[in-house]
Structure formats: structure tokens, C-alpha cells
Design a protein around this motif. Structure first.
Motif, PDB file in Angstrom:
ATOM      1  N   GLY A 346       0.845  -1.191   0.000  1.00  0.00           N
ATOM      2  CA  GLY A 346       0.000   0.000   0.000  1.00  0.00           C
ATOM      3  C   GLY A 346       0.879   1.240   0.000  1.00  0.00           C
ATOM      4  O   GLY A 346       2.009   1.208   0.491  1.00  0.00           O
ATOM      5  N   VAL A 347       0.342   2.318  -0.565  1.00  0.00           N
ATOM      6  CA  VAL A 347       1.084   3.571  -0.508  1.00  0.00           C
ATOM      7  C   VAL A 347       0.367   4.482   0.489  1.00  0.00           C
ATOM      8  O   VAL A 347      -0.746   4.937   0.245  1.00  0.00           O
ATOM      9  CB  VAL A 347       1.203   4.233  -1.900  1.00  0.00           C
ATOM     10  CG1 VAL A 347       1.929   5.567  -1.792  1.00  0.00           C
ATOM     11  CG2 VAL A 347       1.948   3.310  -2.856  1.00  0.00           C
ATOM     12  N   ALA A 348       1.001   4.682   1.635  1.00  0.00           N
ATOM     13  CA  ALA A 348       0.435   5.534   2.682  1.00  0.00           C
ATOM     14  C   ALA A 348       1.017   6.941   2.506  1.00  0.00           C
ATOM     15  O   ALA A 348       1.270   7.376   1.377  1.00  0.00           O
ATOM     16  CB  ALA A 348       0.745   4.943   4.045  1.00  0.00           C
ATOM     17  N   SER A 349       1.280   7.633   3.582  1.00  0.00           N
ATOM     18  CA  SER A 349       1.864   8.980   3.509  1.00  0.00           C
ATOM     19  C   SER A 349       2.297   9.389   4.914  1.00  0.00           C
ATOM     20  O   SER A 349       1.672   8.967   5.904  1.00  0.00           O
ATOM     21  CB  SER A 349       0.809   9.969   3.007  1.00  0.00           C
ATOM     22  OG  SER A 349       1.249  11.294   3.245  1.00  0.00           O
ATOM     23  N   THR A 350       3.325  10.225   4.998  1.00  0.00           N
ATOM     24  CA  THR A 350       3.699  10.729   6.323  1.00  0.00           C
ATOM     25  C   THR A 350       2.579  11.601   6.901  1.00  0.00           C
ATOM     26  O   THR A 350       2.534  11.824   8.102  1.00  0.00           O
ATOM     27  CB  THR A 350       5.017  11.521   6.285  1.00  0.00           C
ATOM     28  OG1 THR A 350       4.935  12.463   5.228  1.00  0.00           O
ATOM     29  CG2 THR A 350       6.222  10.623   6.078  1.00  0.00           C
ATOM     30  N   SER A 351       1.655  12.064   6.041  1.00  0.00           N
ATOM     31  CA  SER A 351       0.468  12.784   6.538  1.00  0.00           C
ATOM     32  C   SER A 351      -0.347  11.904   7.473  1.00  0.00           C
ATOM     33  O   SER A 351      -0.992  12.400   8.401  1.00  0.00           O
ATOM     34  CB  SER A 351      -0.455  13.152   5.386  1.00  0.00           C
ATOM     35  OG  SER A 351      -0.129  14.364   4.855  1.00  0.00           O
TER      36      SER A 351
END
Ligand code: NAD
Length: 456
Positions: A346-351
Motif C-alpha cells: 500500500g502507498v500511505a503517507s507521512t500525513s
């Protein structure tokens, strides 16, 4: 391509002069992977506490990659800037006082690191310790690594592997993570702890093309990070099915043609998206080796002003589609479904870690992706399927180009490497997780953020 400021202070003679005179920060030019490149830029110094548990395995992993190994001791001396990496097997550390021995050996090696070199600590998870002091000493290593990472200059980075104790007797699980962290493929990965556990690891015939003969799917691949992931997967030997919405069909076809892949126009929120993906894989006559859930959208609004549609669209694309597609592809009897030993990324985010003003909807979806991989990993382990996420920080894409200038400039600089990452940096991390050799890595969130302050 680096940003304009980095180019000015690094490549323009006048810019270099001004930066030197006024003392402006000079974001280093990072070494990035090119086929045929050596693993490291110089010899690798390997030290260990009390002989270590896996120091021998580390030596053979590094030597088999073609790099020279030096044994690091407190008495070792090195030429300035000569080392390509400093590695330390700290798995035997049990007390706070033991850390002094680590310091005495590791500090001279770290001091001798060259441009884009690597500091890598192999520790063992604090939660697995039977003694509170041992847990404290192991946890201390993460703090040390994160601090070293902020001190290193010239594109060098520091990371840590938490090697599960049950993997001490199966050190082959380390080969893929150690190679990744030492290589230029981890150019924008800094300050990261990554857990590696015991798992059956298939023999890797050729490290240059670990996905040879495999089929992989990348969503949101018409541009940006997704297009790069597809390219890197193709370089790694995979046949790639690239997925994007029909409106992006033209760019999607270009990406597919460039890499000899297959374009699949599909809105991932469609109820039959998983089935359509499986059909496309089955048309290639195979099961799926890896799926990368990269498609994502932002619809920024302060939480208090958000509405059902905006909120719903972000959640639908960024997390609900991923869950529904996984559920379909994980049916073992489905032709074109995920194979045993397959990979979900999965591609998450530091957000989703640090939060971001105006991004409660986006952060919800991305934190959700992280929760999902952590929860699903143990369920999928009996089928040797791994599920992980990467969390990019500030990456130079069309998505971040839309951010207002001042916010963008802050976002890009608040990390130890003082620059935004490139789509290829995220792609390399994802490709590493997709390798058959990464079997021991599951339920993890690997940040690709240049050792960002955000959510640190
Ligand atoms: P981008 O907007 O350039 O590309 C996203 C792609 O996804 C587009 O081609 C778009 O058409 C596609 N897409 C959107 N909705 C879709 C749907 N319903 N079905 C199929 N495809 C769809 O974005 P990017 O910057 O390349 O980001 C890629 C991923 O990385 C996203 O998940 C994003 O949230 C994440 N990310 C990006 C950054 C960054 O700094 N750029 C940082 C953290 C996370």
C-alpha cells in the motif's frame, strides 16, 4: 530531477559561490541506482557486540555483493570519507553500559563515511527482550540511529533493522533488506527502523531481476510515482499491468508501451475492480506476484468544513478500493488472484503519521492503510503473502507541484537531506518490498521521507 534551489546551489557556479559565502544550506546530490552500479561506494566496516549473532551472515551478504568488508573495532582507523557503509550487529547488547562498546566501535566508522554512504544498525526488537534493561538498551539503539541520521552529511543516511530473535538462525531473511539499505536504491530512506522476522526465503537467482517471469499490478500508474513504480518493476524483470482511470488512458498507454507492459483502464472504486484486475492477470496466463495500491487523491479541506462527498471520495479511492480489491485477489481459487508468496504493498503517507492541516480526510485514509497492513500481516503469513506499506514524505510530483509555494518549500526542506524525494525513490522501496527475498518483512510501514521531521 532536483528542485531549482538544489540545482542552483549545487550545479550553478554562481549559486555555489553564494551558498558558500552566505552559508545557505546545500542539499546534497544523492546517489541513485543505475544498473551495473556497485552496492556501496567503498568498503563496508562491520562491527559487532561480543561477536554478535549474525555478524558472519552480514559479512557474507556484503561480500557476495562484491563489496570489500573491514572488521570494525574500537582500534580501527580509516581514511577520511573512505567507507561506503558502517554496519553494526548490536543484537547481543543487553545492558545500558553495553552501549559504550557500540559507540567506541561504531563512531570511528561513521566518521569515515563518504558521500551517500550508509550507517546500518542491526538490533533486535525491544518487545522480544525478557529483561527490561535489555529492552531499554535495544530501544536506545533506535534513538542513536535517528540522531546519527540527522548528523550525517553529503547524502549519507542511517537506518536500523529490528531482527527478530527467531530469525538469528535463519539470517538469509536479512540479505534483501541489508542490500536495500546499503545500496543507492534507498537514497531517500533515512532514520527508519524496519522489522525483519523469520520466514522461508526463496533462493534468489539473480539480484538484478528478482521479479523475472512474474506478473505485477500497479494502480494509478499513468503518471507520477505510479509510472515510476511500473518502470522499476519492469527493470526488476516483471511483466507489469498498469491501471488508471479511462481519462488518463493516453498517458497510461505510453507508460505501458515504454515498459512492454499491459494498460488496464479502470476506476479502482468500481465494484468489479478486483475481478477486472484478476482477469487481466489471468490473460497473461499466470497468478499475481505483487499488487501495488498506489492510486490516490487529495481533496484538502479543514476538518470542520469538510463534507460527505469530498470526505467520501478520498476514503473511497485511498482505502476502501484497496480493501475491496485485496478481498477479491486473496481468494485462493480465483484465476489471476494473488499467488502464495505474493506481495501486497500500500502507498500511505507521512500525513497519516504526523497529520497535516486540511488533510484529515487524506490522513484518515493513509493511516488506515497502515492499520490495515499491520492487522492483515499475521493473517496472511500462513500463505507466505506479505503486506506492507510505504509512507512517502515530500515527493516531487504533479500532486505536490499544486501546493502553494511557501508551504511547498517548507515541506521539501524539513528533512535531513534538505530536499524532496523523487518518484523513483518511492518506487525503489516498493520494489524492494516486492522482491521474493523480502519474505521476512511484513506488516511494516517503511517511510521514504529523507528522514523528515514530520511525524518523526
Ligand atoms: P498523482 O496525482 O500524480 O497520481 C495519482 C494517479 O492515480 C493518477 O494517475 C490518477 O489518475 C490515479 N487515480 C486517481 N484516482 C483513481 C481511481 N479511482 N482509479 C484509478 N486510478 C486513479 O499522485 P502521486 O504524487 O504520484 O502519488 C501517488 C501515491 O503516492 C498516492 O497514493 C499519494 O497519496 C501518495 N503520496 C504522494 C506523495 C507526494 O509527495 N507526491 C506523498 C505521500 C504519498
Amino acid at each position: 530531477m532536483a528542485d531549482n534551489y538544489s540545482n542552483f546551489v549545487n550545479k550553478n557556479p554562481l549559486g555555489r559561490k553564494i551558498a558558500g559565502t552566505v552559508g545557505l544550506p546545500k542539499p546534497p546530490v544523492l546517489r541513485r541506482y543505475e544498473p551495473g552500479q556497485d552496492l556501496t561506494t567503498g568498503p563496508v566496516a562491520i562491527g559487532s557486540f561480543d561477536g554478535g549473532n549474525i555478524a558472519k551472515a552480514l559479512t557474507s551478504i556484503v561480500e557476495s555483493s562484491g563489496a570489500a568488508v573491514l572488521t570494525a573495532t574500537p582500534e580501527s582507523t580509516y581514511d577520511k570519507g573512505s567507507l561506503g557503509a558502517a554496519v553494526y550487529d548490536a543484537t547481543g547488547i543487553r545492558t545500558i553500559d553495553d552501549l559504550e562498546s557500540f559507540r567506541a566501535t561504531f563512531a570511528p566508522a561513521v566518521k569515515a563515511l563518504g558521500k551517500s554512504a550508509r550507517a546500518l544498525i542491526i538490533a533486535t526488537p525491544p518487545a522480544e527482550q525478557d529483561d527490561p534493561e535489555a529492552a531499554a538498551a535495544q530501544q536506545a539503539l533506535e534513538g542513536i540511529m535517528r540522531s546519527i541520521g540527522k548528523e550525517l552529511l553529503r547524502g549519507a543516511t542511517a537506518n536500523l533493522i529490528w531482527l527478530s530473535r527467531d530469525a538469528f538462525d535463519e539470517p538469509e531473511v536479512l540479505a534483501s533488506p541489508v542490500r536495500f539499505f546499503l545500496s543507492s536504491r534507498s537514497a531517500y530512506v533515512g532514520g527508519q527502523p524496519l522489522r525483519v522476522g523469520a520466514a522461508p526465503v526463496p533462493e534468489v537467482e539473480d539480484w538484478r531481476v528478482p521479479l523475472k517471469g512474474e506478473v505485477a499490478v500497479v494502480t494509478g500508474a499513468a503518471r507520477g510515482i505510479g509510472a515510476k513504480i511500473a518502470e522499476v518493476f519492469a527493470r526488476q524483470g516483471a511483466t507489469v499491468i498498469v491501471v488508471d482511470i479511462p481519462a488518463a488512458g493516453e498517458s497510461l498507454a505510453k507508460v505501458a508501451n515504454k515498459i512492454g507492459g499491459v494498460a488496464l483502464q479502470l476506476d479502482i472504486t468500481a465494484p468489479d475492480a478486483g475481478a477486472k484486475i484478476a482477469e487481466a492477470v489471468a490473460r497473461k496466463g499466470d497468478k499475481l506476484a505483487a499488487i501495488v495500491h498506489n492510486a490516490g487523491i487529495t481533496r484538502d479541506k479543514l476538518f470542520v468544513n469538510d463534507d460527505k462527498d469530498r470526505w467520501g471520495s478520498v476514503i473511497a479511492v485511498n482505502i476502501k478500493a484497496e480493501m475491496a480489491i485485496n478481498a477479491t485477489l486473496l481468494d485462493p481459487s480465483l484465476p489471476g488472484g494473488l499467488k502464495e508468496g505474493g506481495r501486497i504493498i500500500g502507498v500511505a503517507s507521512t500525513s497519516g503519521i504526523g497529520g497535516n492541516r486540511g488533510q484529515a480526510n487524506y490522513a484518515a485514509s493513509k493511516a488506515g492503510v497502515m492499520g490495515l497492513v499491520r492487522a492483515e500481516a499475521p493473517e496472511l503469513a500462513p500463505r507466505q503473502i506479505t503486506i506492507n506499506a510505504v509512507a512517502p514524505g515530500f515527493i516531487e510530483t504533479e500532486m505536490t507541484a499544486k501546493i502553494p509555494f511557501a508551504t511547498r518549500e517548507v515541506g521539501r526542506r524539513i528533512n535531513a537531506l534538505m530536499q524532496g524525494g523523487l518518484p523513483v525513490d518511492v518506487a525503489e522501496a516498493i520494489a524492494f518490498l516486492a522482491e521474493p527475498g523480502s519474505a521476512g518483512v511484513t506488516g511494516q510501514v517503511l517511510r521514504v521521507c529523507g528522514h523528515s521531521q514530520l511525524g518523526a
